[in-house]
Design a protein around this motif. Structure first.
Motif, short mmCIF file in Angstrom:
data_model
loop_
_atom_site.label_atom_id
_atom_site.label_comp_id
_atom_site.label_asym_id
_atom_site.label_seq_id
_atom_site.Cartn_x
_atom_site.Cartn_y
_atom_site.Cartn_z
N LYS A 1 -49.30 -34.01 -29.99
CA LYS A 1 -49.65 -32.62 -29.64
C LYS A 1 -51.15 -32.44 -29.81
CE LYS A 1 -45.31 -30.60 -31.18
NZ LYS A 1 -44.65 -30.79 -29.89
N LEU B 1 -40.80 -22.96 -35.21
CA LEU B 1 -40.99 -22.39 -36.54
C LEU B 1 -42.19 -23.00 -37.25
CD1 LEU B 1 -37.23 -22.16 -37.61
CD2 LEU B 1 -38.69 -20.38 -36.64
N SER C 1 -43.45 -36.02 -30.90
CA SER C 1 -44.32 -36.33 -29.76
C SER C 1 -45.75 -35.88 -30.08
CB SER C 1 -43.81 -35.60 -28.52
OG SER C 1 -43.70 -34.22 -28.80
N TYR D 1 -31.72 -32.31 -31.01
CA TYR D 1 -32.27 -30.98 -31.32
C TYR D 1 -32.86 -30.36 -30.06
CZ TYR D 1 -36.98 -33.09 -31.40
OH TYR D 1 -38.14 -33.74 -31.08
N ASP E 1 -34.68 -23.99 -49.84
CA ASP E 1 -33.84 -22.93 -49.26
C ASP E 1 -32.54 -23.49 -48.70
OD1 ASP E 1 -33.58 -20.12 -48.41
OD2 ASP E 1 -33.63 -20.95 -46.38
N PRO F 1 -37.60 -25.18 -46.06
CA PRO F 1 -36.70 -24.23 -45.43
C PRO F 1 -36.04 -24.84 -44.18
CG PRO F 1 -38.97 -23.73 -44.86
CD PRO F 1 -38.96 -25.09 -45.50
N ARG G 1 -30.07 -23.52 -27.98
CA ARG G 1 -30.17 -23.14 -29.39
C ARG G 1 -30.92 -21.81 -29.49
NH1 ARG G 1 -34.46 -24.34 -32.51
NH2 ARG G 1 -36.37 -24.61 -31.33
P1 NAP Z 1 -37.84 -27.08 -32.95
O1 NAP Z 1 -38.60 -26.06 -32.17
O2 NAP Z 1 -36.83 -27.91 -32.25
O3 NAP Z 1 -38.92 -28.03 -33.66
C1 NAP Z 1 -38.57 -29.19 -34.32
C2 NAP Z 1 -39.83 -29.95 -34.67
O4 NAP Z 1 -39.45 -31.12 -35.40
C3 NAP Z 1 -40.61 -30.41 -33.46
O5 NAP Z 1 -41.99 -30.32 -33.69
C4 NAP Z 1 -40.17 -31.86 -33.32
O6 NAP Z 1 -41.10 -32.71 -32.67
C5 NAP Z 1 -40.05 -32.25 -34.76
N1 NAP Z 1 -39.22 -33.44 -34.91
C6 NAP Z 1 -37.92 -33.61 -34.57
N2 NAP Z 1 -37.54 -34.88 -34.84
C7 NAP Z 1 -38.62 -35.52 -35.35
C8 NAP Z 1 -38.87 -36.84 -35.78
N3 NAP Z 1 -37.91 -37.79 -35.74
N4 NAP Z 1 -40.10 -37.15 -36.22
C9 NAP Z 1 -41.09 -36.23 -36.23
N5 NAP Z 1 -40.92 -34.94 -35.84
C10 NAP Z 1 -39.70 -34.60 -35.39
O7 NAP Z 1 -37.08 -26.42 -34.18
P2 NAP Z 1 -37.45 -25.06 -34.94
O8 NAP Z 1 -36.96 -23.90 -34.18
O9 NAP Z 1 -38.88 -25.11 -35.33
O10 NAP Z 1 -36.51 -25.20 -36.23
C11 NAP Z 1 -36.68 -26.28 -37.14
C12 NAP Z 1 -35.50 -26.31 -38.09
O11 NAP Z 1 -35.58 -25.22 -39.02
C13 NAP Z 1 -34.14 -26.10 -37.44
O12 NAP Z 1 -33.66 -27.28 -36.85
C14 NAP Z 1 -33.28 -25.67 -38.60
O13 NAP Z 1 -32.71 -26.81 -39.17
C15 NAP Z 1 -34.28 -25.03 -39.57
N6 NAP Z 1 -34.03 -23.59 -39.77
C16 NAP Z 1 -33.82 -23.12 -41.04
C17 NAP Z 1 -33.59 -21.78 -41.26
C18 NAP Z 1 -33.40 -21.22 -42.65
O14 NAP Z 1 -33.04 -20.06 -42.82
N7 NAP Z 1 -33.66 -21.99 -43.68
C19 NAP Z 1 -33.58 -20.89 -40.17
C20 NAP Z 1 -33.81 -21.41 -38.90
C21 NAP Z 1 -34.04 -22.75 -38.70
P3 NAP Z 1 -41.48 -32.49 -31.13
O15 NAP Z 1 -42.31 -31.22 -31.11
O16 NAP Z 1 -42.26 -33.67 -30.77
O17 NAP Z 1 -40.17 -32.33 -30.39
#
Ligand code: NAP
Length: 308
Positions: free
Chosen positions: A166, A143, A164, A308, A247, A221, A86
């Protein structure tokens, strides 16, 4: 010559940067935007808005690299057997930090009442300072954590929730179902930066919205399905939530007849929080292809079972 299929809209944005980034990484590449001979392709750069849905003919492909951070529209594709990465792009992260910080400060400082003040009311009530405004992030990934650090630097007390456990200096962290209530307790601003998976859908619902401080603000967002729309509208109408800045939506563009458009306590931004930036993303893509070509582990691999 490495064959790269750019299967996404917006090649014109990448053309000035990607060939140069690949060359700098020592990759001699041929980049195509059509793939009449799929079996010849080594890497697929992909956005789910591409017509490509069947990955089976790409028998030689060593990876599919999503140009988007969120992968919910590709992760379940049964024809995709290649490794999936990703997008983690410093430019995208910067823009998300700016979006979240800007919208948090809008609500924290109560800017609206001075910007829109047709009655010319001299409202001298000063807002609290940031250290008196608890903020909670649902999602502490690339993010969420970057945004949390930016708000921490402005003195907001920040809590974060993830899947998980942290340990992050200066941040109160919680995880799993059991940690959600504590993460949301007393939160005056909640920011959802979770991926869209079966486990995260409707994470903000009537029960969890009631866990925040009365009159809390929601900023989403992340993805539309993280919020139960009807529960949010009820919480806005009842005052438990004072404003929602959204958003992302279950259907985009948000349908004209959706109640969010007309709701006085909802701000809609049209999925503009953070776009992948070709200039920085090209470096990430080139580095990942270099890694694949030299047998090093790929960065930002998607875990298909987690989604993810
Ligand atoms: P990431 O690095 O994969 O982080 C996802 C976070 O969510 C991690 O901390 C993960 O926990 C947590 N998570 C996932 N499933 C969970 C659950 N069941 N219970 C509790 N926590 C959970 O993703 P990212 O890069 O930060 O991006 C996050 C999201 O932002 C993307 O998936 C996308 O949908 C959105 N996004 C939106 C835009 C926009 O323009 N609006 C742009 C980019 C992205 P762990 O750390 O324990 O794995």
């Amino acid at each position: 010559m490495t064959q790269i299929f750019f299967s996404a809209p917006g090649w014109d944005e990448y053309e000035p940067f990607l060939p140069a980034a690949l060359e700098a990484a020592g990759i001699s590449a041929d980049i195509v935007t059509e793939a009449p001979a799929p079996a010849a392709i080594d890497y697929i750069l992909y956005a789910p808005t591409s017509p490509l849905q069947d990955f089976a003919p790409f028998t030689r492909a060593k990876a599919v690299m999503s140009l988007w951070a969120g992968v919910e529209r590709i992760v379940g594709n049964q024809s995709l057997t290649q490794p999936l990465t990703r997008m983690v792009d410093p430019g995208l992260t910067e823009s998300m930090v700016e979006y979240v910080t800007g919208h948090v400060l809008r609500h924290h400082l109560g800017m609206d009442r001075h910007i829109i003040n047709p009655g010319h009311i001299w409202d001298h009530a000063c807002p609290p300072i940031a250290r008196q405004r608890p903020v909670t992030f649902l999602g502490l990934g690339e993010l969420g954590l970057a945004c949390a650090r930016a708000l921490q630097a402005l003195n907001f007390p920040v809590k974060g929730w993830s899947r998980s456990p942290k340990s992050i200096p200066g941040l109160a962290t919680f995880h799993g179902e059991a940690g959600l209530q504590e993460a949301l307790r007393d939160a005056q601003i909640v920011i959802t930066l979770l991926p869209n998976t079966p486990d995260t859908q409707n994470i903000l619902n009537a029960d969890t919205l009631a866990m925040t401080a009365p009159g809390a603000v929601v900023i989403n967002p992340g993805r539309g399905p993280l919020i139960d729309d009807a529960a949010l509208i009820a919480a806005l109408d009842g005052g438990q939530i004072s404003h929602a800045t959204l958003d992302v939506f279950r259907i985009e563009p948000l349908p004209q007849d959706h109640p969010f458009w007309a709701h006085p306590k909802v701000t809609i931004t049209p999925h503009v929080a953070a776009d992948t930036r070709a200039v920085t993303a090209s470096q990430v893509i080139a580095e990942n292809i270099r890694r694949a070509e030299t047998g090093e582990p790929l960065l930002h691999l998607v875990d298909r079972t987690r989604g993810y």
